[in-house]
Design a protein around this motif. Structure first.
Motif, PDB file in Angstrom:
ATOM      1  N   GLN A  45       0.808  -1.211   0.000  1.00 24.11           N
ATOM      2  CA  GLN A  45       0.000   0.000   0.000  1.00 24.11           C
ATOM      3  C   GLN A  45       0.845   1.266   0.000  1.00 24.11           C
ATOM      4  OE1 GLN A  45      -2.051  -1.433   3.566  1.00 24.11           O
ATOM      5  NE2 GLN A  45      -4.001  -1.261   2.477  1.00 24.11           N
ATOM      6  N   GLU A  69      -2.632   5.091 -11.488  1.00 26.70           N
ATOM      7  CA  GLU A  69      -3.876   4.437 -11.868  1.00 26.70           C
ATOM      8  C   GLU A  69      -4.280   3.322 -10.899  1.00 26.70           C
ATOM      9  OE1 GLU A  69      -3.175   3.081 -15.799  1.00 26.70           O
ATOM     10  OE2 GLU A  69      -2.944   5.090 -16.663  1.00 26.70           O
ATOM     11  N   LYS A  71      -5.465   1.740  -7.411  1.00 26.29           N
ATOM     12  CA  LYS A  71      -6.222   2.160  -6.250  1.00 26.29           C
ATOM     13  C   LYS A  71      -5.571   1.647  -4.968  1.00 26.29           C
ATOM     14  CE  LYS A  71     -10.693   2.329  -8.647  1.00 26.29           C
ATOM     15  NZ  LYS A  71     -12.089   1.826  -8.657  1.00 26.29           N
ATOM     16  N   GLY A  72      -5.685   2.422  -3.899  1.00 30.01           N
ATOM     17  CA  GLY A  72      -5.189   2.007  -2.600  1.00 30.01           C
ATOM     18  C   GLY A  72      -3.688   2.096  -2.440  1.00 30.01           C
TER      19      GLY A  72
END
Length: 268
Positions: A45, A69, A71-72
């Motif tokens: 992450q 691009e 996510k997270g």
């Protein structure tokens, strides 16, 4: 109780919460597609990006485009290439402007022959950037005294090396890491030198909060598979630390079977 869901094992850096304890670097990959695949396989992450590979305009080697691009993912610009505190501070400010991230990995190594972090310049850069509100995560020698100094000036974590960058020498600094862990009140993340998933597991078993890997994944035969292997190892190491390792023996064997006395004929 057995069979019940465990409490989520999250950790916090500078007020930001994460569940993955594997951080990924983005250098040395053969191409952006492999890098993105490895990041996804790792479950990371927090991903660190060198500012020299990030630009305002799209370029063939621009890492920000493909990572942006996903996510997270929290981007953590690093100041790799900085030779002193002044250069690192300037790079950190630029990184925040480009990436929009308050995170910065302060990385200052003036000697290209060994790439060891400069403790004096690292401290000065960390002090200034922490005062400016950055989430400062300094790459540092495994020095317990420096660790406390960096914590005292407001760093969000400590990132001591396991061994020299790219050396694959593993946890050569294990004893110093234990001293740092004993005193630290902020997360300790082993950065640099890890070669195998088992070494990452050992760092988590020791009590480190996370590890950051790059070369071990990027330079492997199959980076995506290796990233996945590191993710599983980090999870196993953390689970082992939470469960509590058995005490080490004093050099003599200890029987584990409760029938030892019965089988030996004692007491009959």
């Amino acid at each position: 109780m057995e069979g019940q869901d465990r409490v989520p094992d999250e950790w916090s850096v500078g007020g930001h919460r994460f569940s993955s304890r594997l951080l990924m670097g983005t250098g040395k990959f053969q191409d952006a597609e492999t890098m993105v695949g490895a990041v996804l396989a790792s479950g990371a992450q927090i991903v660190t990006v060198a500012l020299r590979r990030v630009g305002r305009n799209p370029r063939e080697d621009d890492m920000l485009g493909p990572l942006g691009e996903l996510k997270g993912i929290t981007l953590m610009p690093n100041t790799s290439g900085a030779r002193n505190a002044s250069e690192a501070i300037r790079a950190a400010r630029l990184g925040r402007e480009i990436c929009g991230s308050p995170f910065v990995k302060v990385e200052i190594h003036p000697n290209p022959h060994h790439l060891m972090p400069d403790p004096i310049e690292t401290f000065e850069a960390a002090r200034v950037l922490a005062a400016e509100g950055f989430v400062v995560m300094p790459y540092m020698p495994a020095d317990p005294v420096l660790a406390k100094r960096l914590e005292d000036v407001g760093c969000a974590s400590l990132m001591p090396l396991g061994s020299a960058i790219g050396s694959g020498r593993g946890l050569a600094t294990a004893e110093m890491l234990r001293l740092i862990l004993r005193e630290a009140r902020i997360p300790v993340i082993v950065d640099a030198g890890l070669r195998s998933p088992s070494e990452a597991a050992a760092a988590l078993e020791m009590g480190c909060d996370a590890v950051l890997v790059n070369s071990a994944v990027a330079a492997s035969g199959d980076p995506i598979a290796m990233a996945s292997a590191f993710a599983r190892a980090v999870g196993a190491g953390r689970d082992a630390h939470r469960a509590g390792l058995m005490p080490q023996g004093g050099g003599t064997a200890l029987a584990t079977s409760p029938l030892t006395t019965f089988l030996s004929g004692e007491g009959s």
